[in-house]
Design a protein around this motif. Structure first.
Motif, PDB file in Angstrom:
ATOM      1  N   CYS A 130       0.875  -1.173   0.000  1.00 16.59           N
ATOM      2  CA  CYS A 130       0.000   0.000   0.000  1.00 16.59           C
ATOM      3  C   CYS A 130       0.913   1.225   0.000  1.00 16.59           C
ATOM      4  CB  CYS A 130      -0.905   0.006   1.236  1.00 16.59           C
ATOM      5  SG  CYS A 130      -0.006   0.282   2.778  1.00 16.59           S
ATOM      6  N   SER A 148      -3.845   6.296   1.875  1.00 15.61           N
ATOM      7  CA  SER A 148      -4.144   4.902   2.142  1.00 15.61           C
ATOM      8  C   SER A 148      -3.812   4.543   3.591  1.00 15.61           C
ATOM      9  CB  SER A 148      -3.306   4.012   1.222  1.00 15.61           C
ATOM     10  OG  SER A 148      -3.952   3.719   0.031  1.00 15.61           O
ATOM     11  N   ASP A 223      -5.624  -0.458  -1.949  1.00 16.38           N
ATOM     12  CA  ASP A 223      -5.751   0.989  -2.103  1.00 16.38           C
ATOM     13  C   ASP A 223      -7.225   1.403  -1.988  1.00 16.38           C
ATOM     14  OD1 ASP A 223      -4.950   3.587  -2.456  1.00 16.38           O
ATOM     15  OD2 ASP A 223      -4.247   3.354  -4.511  1.00 16.38           O
TER      16      ASP A 223
END
Ligand code: ZN
Length: 346
Positions: A130, A148, A223
């Protein structure tokens, strides 16, 4: 078909016609990856993995991440240190991939990808990834909860809640788990090849030079997660069977009654059926951190909802946008997925 947010710079509407031909120098690793199958866990094991949410410290972790994390700011540095310390305490090997790059507005900036590895001696890795930076908005504070902070919190929660199960896997030198927290995913001015995914571009290039890409079984990119009822699709043909695995995990968790505040037709026939993982492929081309890896033939599983959350790149993408039940549900799905992928001893 789901509607795509075509205004977004993340998303271009190029249809992929053919799946990438995967060629690796090391045939053995490629073969091991292609022959790898999940090992289904029992209902009791599903129960056990679900119950780990009861002692989860997700909210505390999330609190630490829900701050402005623009590259070069104090908040960004604090979050980076927090992630590094958190995983080192859990006895992961944590490395920083540090580099400088030229940016619009701020000029030269220092970036640091965080790479945490369960067993660095393993031949192959399932990689979860991420990005931890947040988007810069002039004179405004943008938190980027789904974008994120939540995916980062989920990955940390997976590492801590599964600690004892994962520790038992540390001696496995064939397959292990790796967590990558990319830096500089967001554009500073306008999304483009030189202003976006700074960290992913750097790491993919570095690992290619170091001949490490062939050790990645699959890059699972998380995400824009955290809002209720996300819709996922299989975006890549060569990882479709693993996407189907997620779908199966969601179904089994639901049937066993472990999905919180979640409506399923067999339980409540008149209610709308919630399914996060749609049984469909959708070959939309979404620009995100996976692209430099995809271009180098790394298998990608992209866990990003279509459409994107309504709060995407709005100031309202803060803690109030987060539905903890959905986040916990997804964490449960990922726990079972990881356990079955890594063949954890349950
Ligand atoms: Zn973003």
């Amino acid at each position: 078909m789901p509607r795509l947010h075509c205004v977004c710079v993340l998303l271009a509407v190029i249809i992929l016609q053919a799946s990438a031909q995967v060629k690796f120098a090391d045939g053995n690793l490629k073969q091991a990856r292609e022959n790898h199958r999940p090992k289904e866990i029992s209902l009791a094991a599903i129960e056990k993995l679900s119950s780990l949410s009861k002692t989860s410290n997700l909210n505390d972790v999330l609190k630490r991440l829900l701050v402005e994390r623009v590259v070069g700011t104090a908040g960004h540095e604090e979050v980076r240190n927090f992630i590094v310390e958190y995983l080192r305490k859990l006895a992961w090997q944590v490395e920083l991939d540090e580099f400088e790059d030229e940016t619009p507005i701020f000029g030269k900036l220092k970036f640091s990808n965080i790479v945490a590895t369960l067993n660095p001696n393993a031949e192959r890795f399932l990689v979860l990834a991420c990005h931890y930076d947040s988007k810069y908005f002039k004179n405004q504070v943008f938190i980027g909860a789904t974008d994120s902070a939540v995916p980062c919190a989920m990955m940390l929660d997976l590492a801590s809640s599964m600690q004892s199960l994962l520790n038992a896997k540390k001696s496995d030198n064939s397959l292990s788990l790796q967590l990558v927290f990319f830096d500089g995913e967001e554009a500073f001015q306008q999304w483009g090849p030189k202003d976006s995914i700074y960290g992913a571009r750097h790491l993919a290039e570095r690992w290619e030079a170091e001949d490490k890409l062939k050790r990645i079984d699959m890059l699972v990119l998380l995400d824009l997660l955290g809002t209720p009822d996300p819709n996922f699709y299989s975006y890549f043909q060569n990882t479709e069977s693993w996407y189907a695995q997620l779908l199966s995990v969601e179904e089994r968790l639901d049937r066993a009654g472990h999905m919180d505040r979640y409506t399923y037709s067999s339980v409540a026939p008149n209610q709308r059926t919630v399914r996060y993982f749609q049984p469909r492929s959708y070959y939309a081309y979404i620009e995100d951190d996976h692209i430099p890896f995809l271009r180098r033939n790394v298998p990608i599983l992209h866990l990003i909802p279509t459409p994107f959350p309504d709060v995407w790149h709005k100031l309202s993408d803060d803690g109030t946008a987060v539905d903890i039940s959905t986040v916990q549900n997804l964490i449960k799905v990922f726990r079972v997925f990881i356990a079955e992928y890594l063949h954890l001893d349950m």
